[in-house]
Design a protein around this motif. Structure first.
Motif, short mmCIF file in Angstrom:
data_model
loop_
_atom_site.label_atom_id
_atom_site.label_comp_id
_atom_site.label_asym_id
_atom_site.label_seq_id
_atom_site.Cartn_x
_atom_site.Cartn_y
_atom_site.Cartn_z
N VAL A 1 46.03 -19.81 5.52
CA VAL A 1 47.11 -20.69 5.07
C VAL A 1 46.91 -21.20 3.64
O VAL A 1 47.82 -21.76 3.05
N ASP A 2 45.69 -21.02 3.09
CA ASP A 2 45.45 -21.45 1.72
C ASP A 2 44.43 -20.52 1.08
O ASP A 2 44.02 -19.51 1.68
N GLU A 3 44.00 -20.84 -0.14
CA GLU A 3 43.15 -19.93 -0.90
C GLU A 3 41.66 -20.12 -0.64
O GLU A 3 40.84 -19.51 -1.32
N THR A 4 41.30 -20.90 0.37
CA THR A 4 39.88 -21.06 0.70
C THR A 4 39.39 -19.97 1.65
O THR A 4 38.19 -19.86 1.90
N ARG A 5 40.32 -19.20 2.21
CA ARG A 5 39.95 -18.14 3.14
C ARG A 5 40.61 -16.82 2.72
O ARG A 5 41.76 -16.80 2.29
N LEU A 6 39.86 -15.74 2.85
CA LEU A 6 40.42 -14.39 2.73
C LEU A 6 40.31 -13.71 4.08
O LEU A 6 39.40 -14.01 4.87
N ASN A 7 41.23 -12.81 4.35
CA ASN A 7 41.23 -12.06 5.61
C ASN A 7 40.76 -10.63 5.35
O ASN A 7 41.36 -9.93 4.53
N ALA A 8 39.69 -10.22 6.00
CA ALA A 8 39.24 -8.84 5.94
C ALA A 8 39.68 -8.14 7.22
O ALA A 8 39.31 -8.56 8.32
N VAL A 9 40.48 -7.12 7.08
CA VAL A 9 40.94 -6.32 8.22
C VAL A 9 40.11 -5.05 8.26
O VAL A 9 40.04 -4.31 7.27
N MET A 10 39.50 -4.78 9.39
CA MET A 10 38.66 -3.60 9.54
C MET A 10 39.24 -2.73 10.65
O MET A 10 39.15 -3.07 11.84
N GLY A 11 39.86 -1.63 10.26
CA GLY A 11 40.45 -0.71 11.22
C GLY A 11 40.43 0.68 10.61
O GLY A 11 39.41 1.13 10.12
N THR A 12 41.56 1.37 10.62
CA THR A 12 41.66 2.61 9.87
C THR A 12 41.53 2.30 8.38
O THR A 12 40.90 3.02 7.62
N TRP A 13 42.15 1.19 7.98
CA TRP A 13 42.12 0.75 6.59
C TRP A 13 41.17 -0.41 6.41
O TRP A 13 40.99 -1.24 7.30
N SER A 14 40.58 -0.46 5.25
CA SER A 14 39.81 -1.61 4.78
C SER A 14 40.76 -2.45 3.92
O SER A 14 41.24 -1.97 2.89
N VAL A 15 41.03 -3.68 4.35
CA VAL A 15 41.97 -4.53 3.64
C VAL A 15 41.36 -5.91 3.47
O VAL A 15 40.86 -6.49 4.43
N THR A 16 41.42 -6.43 2.27
CA THR A 16 41.07 -7.83 2.03
C THR A 16 42.29 -8.49 1.42
O THR A 16 42.82 -8.02 0.41
N SER A 17 42.76 -9.57 2.06
CA SER A 17 44.02 -10.17 1.62
C SER A 17 43.91 -11.69 1.54
O SER A 17 43.08 -12.31 2.22
N GLY A 18 44.75 -12.26 0.70
CA GLY A 18 44.85 -13.70 0.56
C GLY A 18 46.30 -14.10 0.39
O GLY A 18 47.16 -13.27 0.09
#
Length: 509
Positions: free
Chosen positions: A253-270
């Motif tokens: 919900v804010d810029e203190t956390r990033l989401n790393a998605v680990m599946g077929t794709w490697s994604v880091t999002s904010g």
């Protein structure tokens, strides 16, 4: 009590889950999806088969929940982005869908890069150019399948196609289509100038109307109801790009956390309310489901699917890896001690166009556990590369919130925390794509006023893994060697064939 069904279409699995407005899960059903690879680098999916599996998991989830079909108040869909799914002018499937991990347009993207096209696009699209973008694949089809090109009636992405199968209505959902390079992020509309710049200007009248994530896009048809077990007339909302769905369920919900998605794709999002700028980097932005916000991410198909492939081809006796045994074998080894490196580029690369996968550093003393450890490390190194890029614009990050299959592996999560130096927070959500799609439905039907209130109502406990400071130096050292290996191989990949000395028959090779 109302119930909502979320369908999540990923790179390797399709899943359906049923939830109430508090996020409580009543049932989840999963099915593996086949990928067709007719040539190296090609990744396609039979769309009739995709719909068959989607209908089957929906039917199974409803049956497992014990709920009557009429109790399902609505349906939402989350799916991987990019790729291209085509219908003809009569609404019939035109050809197999092409996935976002497809690399057939490699030479086209290279030419665009040489001509400075990405630099001209970026101020309008806030996107980079990738081989699996719809525009890259459409250009390839125009040049290589003119018969297909001439018959295109509608250009869709994965969840748009599945929504069409459920409702018979054709539209493109905003969080996904905003990252197509056909969407002007400033105006919020398709832009003919972008298509003309890419040499596919004819495609403009074949682009469906854009709808929002929570807009009711149609209702379940009688034909779809017979296959899925859903009630005729059940509302179906626009849905979500799966990166957006997982960020919502991870509570970003804010810029203190990033989401790393680990599946077929490697994604880091904010998540941000501002367009992020940098002197040398171009950050990929997409429309977030929350009005006025953007989702910013770095992504590549370099994640856990590499483990599935390596395990399957190392003589595994079952289709699914024995994750418990793999974790135990890796945990028994010293951290980052082995010389074995793995480049997790089986399905694409974040290190350069055309980069290939492989192991390096093998010696006779190494055992299968060392190779598996190297796969874990290679995937973490790829994620770390994205994390370094993202921290250039998210400077206040305090923790990394991780979703996806590897989040169930304490060994893998400890490795990610050790490498990054950040706490790793793991939400207690089994299927973030399904839950996110269900939340979009609840918001669209007015059960929750907006996504912020929906996320608060469904917040889940977190498991937190802290970095081992004694391991950071070893991982950083191995990561530096990983980057040096990539640099050497990048030079190898970029040598034109005509620059190599001619091979003379009978001469030493």
């Amino acid at each position: 009590m109302s119930y909502y069904l979320g369908l999540d279409c990923g790179g390797t699995l399709i899943k359906a889950g049923i939830y109430d407005e508090t996020g409580h899960e009543y049932a989840v059903a999963r099915s593996a999806l086949d990928t067709i690879s007719r040539q190296p680098g090609w990744q396609e999916r039979n769309l009739a088969n995709l719909w068959h599996h989607a209908a089957a998991v929906i039917h199974k989830a409803i049956a497992s929940s014990g709920l009557p079909a009429c109790a399902i108040s609505g349906v939402g869909i989350s799916a991987q982005g990019k790729g291209v799914y085509l219908l003809d002018r009569q609404g019939q499937v035109l050809r197999d869908g092409i996935l976002s991990s497809d690399q057939r347009a490699l030479d086209i993207v290279r030419t665009w890069q040489q001509d400075g096209i990405p630099e001209q696009l970026y101020p309008h699209t806030l996107q980079t150019l990738w081989t699996g973008h719809p525009v890259s694949l459409l250009r390839w089809l125009k040049l290589n399948e003119p018969g297909t090109w001439a018959q295109i009636g509608h250009v869709l992405m994965a969840h748009d196609y599945l929504r069409f199968c459920l409702t018979g209505q054709i539209a493109c959902e905003e969080t996904n289509i905003s990252e197509s390079n056909l969407f002007n992020m400033q105006t919020g509309r398709y832009d003919p100038a972008l298509a003309a710049l890419l040499g596919i200007e004819e495609i403009m009248d074949r682009l469906p109307p854009v709808i929002g994530a929570t807009d009711i896009a149609g209702t379940v048809t009688a034909q779809a109801a017979a296959l899925t077990g859903l009630a005729v007339g059940t509302p179906v909302v626009g849905g979500l790009f799966d990166v957006v769905s997982t960020a919502l369920c991870a509570g970003i919900v804010d810029e203190t956390r990033l989401n790393a998605v680990m599946g077929t794709w490697s994604v880091t999002s904010g998540i941000t309310r501002q367009i992020k700028t940098h002197p040398t980097q171009r950050f990929v932005h997409g429309r977030h489901a929350v009005p006025g916000q953007y989702i910013v991410h770095a992504a590549s198909p370099t994640s856990a699917a590499n483990l599935e492939w390596v395990s399957r081809n190392m003589g595994a006796t079952s289709a699914a890896p024995d994750h418990a045994s793999i974790n135990a074998a890796i945990a028994a080894l010293p951290k980052a001690h082995s010389s074995v490196q793995f480049l997790p580029f089986l399905f694409g690369s974040n290190a350069g166009l055309g980069m290939k996968s492989g192991f390096y550093g093998l010696q006779a003393a190494h055992e299968p556990a060392h190779l598996l450890q190297a796969v874990y490390e290679g995937v973490v190194f790829s994620h770390y590369s994205h994390l370094l890029q993202m921290r250039e614009c998210f400077s206040t990050v305090e923790a990394l919130r991780v979703t996806g299959g590897p989040a169930r592996s304490e060994v893998w999560m400890q490795m990610l925390s050790d490498m990054s130096g950040l706490p790793v927070e793991i939400p207690a959500v089994e299927e973030t794509g399904c839950l996110g799609a269900a939340l979009a439905t609840a918001v669209g039907l007015g059960v929750h006023a907006d996504f912020q209130s929906a996320v608060l109502a469904t917040a889940t406990p977190l498991t937190v893994i802290h970095a081992d400071p004694t391991a950071r130096d070893a991982y950083q050292h191995k990561y530096q060697r990983y980057q040096r290996l990539i640099e050497c191989l990048r030079q190898f990949e970029e040598v034109p064939a005509q620059a190599l000395p001619p091979f003379l028959p009978g001469a030493p090779a």
